[in-house]
Scaffold this motif. Structure first.
Motif, PDB file in Angstrom:
ATOM      1  N   ASP A  68       2.272  11.124   6.404  1.00  0.00           N
ATOM      2  CA  ASP A  68       1.993   9.870   7.083  1.00  0.00           C
ATOM      3  C   ASP A  68       3.198   9.501   7.955  1.00  0.00           C
ATOM      4  N   ARG A 113       1.969   5.158   1.117  1.00  0.00           N
ATOM      5  CA  ARG A 113       1.897   6.151   2.190  1.00  0.00           C
ATOM      6  C   ARG A 113       2.518   7.436   1.676  1.00  0.00           C
ATOM      7  N   GLU A 114       1.775   8.500   1.821  1.00  0.00           N
ATOM      8  CA  GLU A 114       2.153   9.807   1.266  1.00  0.00           C
ATOM      9  C   GLU A 114       2.861  10.670   2.314  1.00  0.00           C
ATOM     10  N   ARG A 156       6.878   8.816  -2.334  1.00  0.00           N
ATOM     11  CA  ARG A 156       5.986   8.171  -1.367  1.00  0.00           C
ATOM     12  C   ARG A 156       6.621   6.872  -0.916  1.00  0.00           C
ATOM     13  N   VAL A 179       4.684   6.691   8.579  1.00  0.00           N
ATOM     14  CA  VAL A 179       5.608   5.767   7.918  1.00  0.00           C
ATOM     15  C   VAL A 179       6.465   6.530   6.909  1.00  0.00           C
ATOM     16  N   TYR A 180       5.844   7.405   6.144  1.00  0.00           N
ATOM     17  CA  TYR A 180       6.593   8.213   5.179  1.00  0.00           C
ATOM     18  C   TYR A 180       7.640   9.064   5.905  1.00  0.00           C
ATOM     19  N   GLU A 214       0.866  -1.178   0.000  1.00  0.00           N
ATOM     20  CA  GLU A 214       0.000   0.000   0.000  1.00  0.00           C
ATOM     21  C   GLU A 214       0.902   1.228   0.000  1.00  0.00           C
ATOM     22  N   LEU A 230       4.520   0.530   1.643  1.00  0.00           N
ATOM     23  CA  LEU A 230       4.504  -0.242   2.886  1.00  0.00           C
ATOM     24  C   LEU A 230       3.944  -1.617   2.560  1.00  0.00           C
TER      25      LEU A 230
END
Length: 156
Positions: A91, A87-88, A113, A93-94, A85, A116
């Motif tokens: 986010d 993540r932008e 981006r 995670v980004y 998926e 994940l």
């Protein structure tokens, strides 16, 4: 549930270059090297979309993915199969992976981006030297370090 253990983290971190397989629109494989692969948590691996137009297009259409991370000196690694998926920016995670990338490469490094990957299955990758030659990891690591680093010395 813990899918990714400490040894898997060690391999991903030491590999420095992992390979991502996706499926092209015609069903053929697409294999792409990734230098930003990091374990995010016990169930996820992440990498940055730096210059990955084919990988991204394939994952937008079909999120199935396989990641191969191999420690070339230890002659072993893992195959991580899962679902990707995006993540932008903004986010968590980004921001986490982007900061790591900037710390490693300096400011201005492209980071579009994050992909994940929820890891659903893990399989080991072992050199036949382990299974047929009863090799010890430390012996293989030392021998292959001489092979790789010896080539570097000869080029100078």
């Amino acid at each position: 549930m813990k899918t990714i253990d400490d040894d898997m983290r060690l391999i991903v971190d030491s590999a420095r270059l992992s390979f991502v397989a996706t499926v092209c629109p015609d069903g053929s494989p697409n294999l792409s090297p990734k230098g930003s692969m990091r374990v995010y948590d016990d169930e996820h691996i992440a990498f940055m979309d730096i210059a990955s137009p084919n990988t991204v297009a394939n994952l937008e259409r079909d999120p199935r993915i396989e990641i191969n991370s191999i420690d070339f000196f230890r002659r072993r690694g893992y195959r991580f199969k899962g679902t990707a998926e995006f993540r932008e920016p903004g986010d968590p995670v980004y921001e986490w992976l982007h900061q790591w990338l900037l710390d490693l490469n300096g400011p201005g490094y492209p980071a579009h981006r994050v992909i994940l990957v929820r890891v659903e299955r893990v399989l080991p990758i072992l050199s036949p030297a382990y299974t047929f030659g009863d090799a010890a990891e430390d012996d293989l690591r030392q021998a292959w370090a001489r092979i790789y680093l010896g080539d570097l010395d000869e080029e100078r």
